[in-house]
Design a protein around this motif. Structure first.
Motif, PDB file in Angstrom:
ATOM      1  N   ALA A  78       1.120  -1.200   0.386  1.00  0.00           N
ATOM      2  CA  ALA A  78      -0.035  -0.120  -0.068  1.00  0.00           C
ATOM      3  C   ALA A  78       0.921   1.097   0.325  1.00  0.00           C
ATOM      4  N   ALA A 147      -4.645   3.046   2.311  1.00  0.00           N
ATOM      5  CA  ALA A 147      -3.580   1.897   2.499  1.00  0.00           C
ATOM      6  C   ALA A 147      -4.270   0.613   3.311  1.00  0.00           C
ATOM      7  N   LEU A 148      -4.270   1.102   4.767  1.00  0.00           N
ATOM      8  CA  LEU A 148      -5.204  -0.252   5.623  1.00  0.00           C
ATOM      9  C   LEU A 148      -5.998  -0.512   5.465  1.00  0.00           C
ATOM     10  N   PRO A 152      -2.002  -4.410   3.948  1.00  0.00           N
ATOM     11  CA  PRO A 152      -1.095  -5.029   2.524  1.00  0.00           C
ATOM     12  C   PRO A 152       0.006  -5.353   3.475  1.00  0.00           C
ATOM     13  N   SER A 155       3.555  -0.769   4.018  1.00  0.00           N
ATOM     14  CA  SER A 155       3.167   0.172   3.761  1.00  0.00           C
ATOM     15  C   SER A 155       3.946   1.106   3.464  1.00  0.00           C
ATOM     16  N   GLN A 185       1.525  -3.314  10.967  1.00  0.00           N
ATOM     17  CA  GLN A 185       2.056  -2.641  10.176  1.00  0.00           C
ATOM     18  C   GLN A 185       3.877  -2.917   9.832  1.00  0.00           C
ATOM     19  N   ILE A 187       5.853  -0.271   8.264  1.00  0.00           N
ATOM     20  CA  ILE A 187       5.518   0.570   7.613  1.00  0.00           C
ATOM     21  C   ILE A 187       6.718   1.551   6.947  1.00  0.00           C
TER      22      ILE A 187
END
Lengths: 375, 292
Positions: A78, A147-148, A152, A155, A185, A187
């Motif tokens: 994402a 995106a969340l 994914p 991100s 996530q 990130i």
């Protein structure tokens, strides 16, 4: 959650070299910052990880698997773009739902997921609106929600805070950190703002003109900068740099710069420095004003200007013979222009660089001290 | 004081007077005159005498099989022709953006497509008339390729032939509009969609086409208006023939008023034809409004 690694990436656009031999490893579940000025290559690196660009040389690995040539559609990555890239002809709900629609998820599951993510980001009341008629901060949240929503593997955020105003930015930093924990996530966050990196990142990759300057934890980069660029870039206001030379007088070693003389005889590591010409760096937050107990170095200074920034104060000083220094004082510090003050410094807060910029002395050199910083 | 004021009020009217006069003389008066004429039976070549017939001309036009079939041809010609121009133009524009990366090549290809449009209608019509004769270049090529020659100007095909020539000449307009619309779509949307895992088909349906809706509607409107008043190619290529096979309302109208000199009947016909245009536009705008 996957571990992403990039190895020896090169990317050229015509004559400009966007990335030069960039390697890094992004651990699963970590908050990874790519820090650099505009044009440093941050976006290019993100786009290569996303699969929107193919590097000229080098590889991208997802959990050890080479995905360099795998298309963006198939990477399950994402990305939140700087300008958000929301679909203007769809409602906020449809925007958030679009990744799930693309993989043909069930309608019920789509509703559930969208509402769940929207509730977390507090944008449920916007779901029926058009993205054309919501504020910048709200657009930002919608882009993040999009995106969340698809869970994914990783991100990517391309300078997501630059288009937002100060207050929302503060707010979003905390949100990002919460979100990473909540949704578990990985990130990757590209930003030109060191404050972003220092407040959120577990690890930071500092780029300058397409080259990696340092790849470390934030605190390591702060206390053990690999070079002057990193040292001045991390920290606000930027580090004071004094250009001078080392002078031996009997058993003592002094650093001399425009009228200032600092006894550095006991400074760990100084004996190993071969160069006589040095650049000494002092962070504004390490310059303490007033009668400081236990100060190892004290100078007389004259206040040139006192600048209140938010709830802190930056005092511009003149020290020695015309040497301009900045001191960062937490809280609002009232001092008259022209006043004489004592400027104090602990010796182990001194940084020094070769003329080429390479670091030779830094606080993190003292292993024990560094460990306390790492906390 | 008062004079000063009244002069101030009058000045703007003086300023717009010249175009006003022109519009009244060449547009509004003739329109009103046409309404007046349409209620009369009048053939100026026979006598200056105008006979009042009320709405008789209008009723006759609506019952005139020749007019109605011309109208039918117009809808076939405009509907099919303009739709093909729009679909083809859009497809070519999207293909150019998708497959041609170098700006120089893009410009070259676009200019090639635009060339026919730069040609005067009459010149294009004349050129194609020569190309499509029974022993013309097109048929020669067909024969050379092993096909049988085609009767391009035969009754069944003539209108379609004109339509093809019009497509050849005018596809460039929707192409240009579609191209401009396509390149104005931010790349970010496409990248976003790719990261979402959307297929090319889904991206076309969910991003490209919705985004191009309004410009394409405008392209449709422009081309529809042009084909509504279309006359030149018919005039030059077939003169409405064979028989009335390519007779569009504009051509029939022209014949009625200026060949048969049934001026009152022609005026009634042109008003009916105009009102149909207004109704068509009304529906079009309702549609366009709902789209945006």
């Amino acid at each position: 959650m996957i571990t992403v690694s990039v190895s020896h990436l090169w990317k050229r656009y015509g004559k400009t070299v966007a990335l030069q031999d960039v390697s890094a490893e992004i651990n699963g579940g970590s908050f990874f910052c790519i820090l650099g000025e505009p044009g440093a290559g941050k976006t290019t690196l993100l786009r290569i990880i996303a699969g929107l660009e193919v590097p000229d040389e080098g590889d991208v690995f997802f959990d050890g698997q080479n995905v360099t040539l795998v298309s963006a559609q198939k990477r399950n990555v994402a990305m939140v773009f700087q300008d958000f890239a929301l679909y203007p002809h769809m409602t906020v709900f449809e925007n958030i739902a679009s990744p799930l629609r693309a993989i043909k998820a069930e309608e019920g599951k789509i509703r559930e997921r969208v509402h769940e993510v929207a509730a977390f980001l507090k944008i449920e009341h916007l779901l029926d609106r058009s993205p054309l008629y919501i504020s910048g901060g709200e657009k930002q949240r919608v882009a993040i929600a999009r995106a969340l929503v698809k869970e994914p593997k990783i991100s990517l955020f391309d300078e997501p805070l630059v288009n937002l105003d100060f207050k929302i930015r503060e707010d979003m930093r905390a949100q990002f950190k919460l979100m990473q924990k909540e949704f578990n996530q990985t990130i990757v966050f590209a930003t030109p703002d060191p404050v972003d990196a220092m407040s959120m990142a577990d690890q930071v990759l500092i780029l300058h003109e397409g080259k990696v300057q340092q790849f470390a934890t934030v605190w390591e980069a702060y206390y053990r900068p690999s070079n002057m660029f990193v040292a001045t870039y991390l920290g606000f206001p930027p580090m004071n740099i004094l250009s001078g030379e080392l002078r031996e007088e009997g058993p003592h070693l002094f650093f001399v710069a425009s009228g200032l003389k600092v006894d550095v005889t006991d400074l760990p590591g100084i004996r190993e420095v071969r160069e006589r010409k040095l650049l000494v760096g002092i962070r504004p937050e390490h310059l303490l004003l007033g009668d400081e107990k236990g100060a190892e170095i004290s100078w007389d200074g004259e206040v040139l200007l006192s600048e209140i920034v938010g709830s802190d104060t930056i005092v511009h000083l003149k020290v020695g013979k015309d040497l301009g220094l900045r001191s960062f004082v937490p809280g609002i510090y009232r001092v008259a222009v022209g006043a004489r003050v004592t400027v104090n410094l602990r010796r182990d807060n001194i940084y020094a660089f070769k003329e080429s910029g390479e670091s030779v002395i830094f606080p993190g050199r003292h292993e024990s001290l560094f460990n306390t910083f790492k906390g | 004081m008062l004079r000063e004021k009244s002069r101030k009020i009058k000045t703007p009217y003086y300023l717009i007077m010249p175009p006003q006069v022109l519009i009244w003389v060449v547009v509004i008066f003739p329109l009103l005159w046409a309404i007046y004429i349409s209620f009369h039976d009048w053939n100026p070549t026979i006598s200056p005498q105008r006979t009042f017939v009320g709405i008789g001309n209008y009723l006759n036009v609506l019952r005139d099989a020749r007019f109605l079939s011309a109208l039918g041809r117009m809808f076939y010609y405009s509907g099919v022709g303009v739709t093909i121009q729009l679909v083809l133009g859009t497809a070519i524009a999207l293909a150019i953006v998708e497959y041609i990366r170098s700006p120089r090549w893009r410009t070259t290809v676009l200019v090639l497509f635009l060339l026919p449009m730069m040609m005067a209608e009459a010149v294009a019509a004349q050129m194609w008339t020569l190309l499509i004769t029974d022993t013309g270049t097109i048929n020669n090529i067909l024969v050379w390729l092993g096909f049988s020659p085609v009767g391009w100007r035969a009754k069944e095909l003539a209108l379609t032939t004109i339509m093809i020539v019009d497509i050849w000449q005018w596809t460039a307009l929707p192409l240009l509009i579609a191209y401009a619309a396509r390149i104005s779509i931010p790349d970010g949307l496409y990248e976003s969609a790719r990261l979402d895992g959307a297929s090319k088909w889904l991206i076309l349906r969910k991003i490209t086409l919705p985004y191009m809706r309004v410009p394409l509607a405008i392209a449709f409107l422009l081309r529809f208006m042009d084909s509504y008043k279309f006359l030149d190619k018919v005039f030059i290529m077939t003169y409405g023939g064979p028989g009335t096979a390519t007779e569009l309302p504009t051509f029939y109208l022209y014949q009625t008023a200026f060949s048969y000199f049934k001026v009152g009947y022609g005026a009634a016909m042109s008003w009916i034809f105009g009102i149909i245009a207004v109704i068509a536009m009304f529906f079009f705008w309702r549609l366009a409004k709902r789209m945006s």
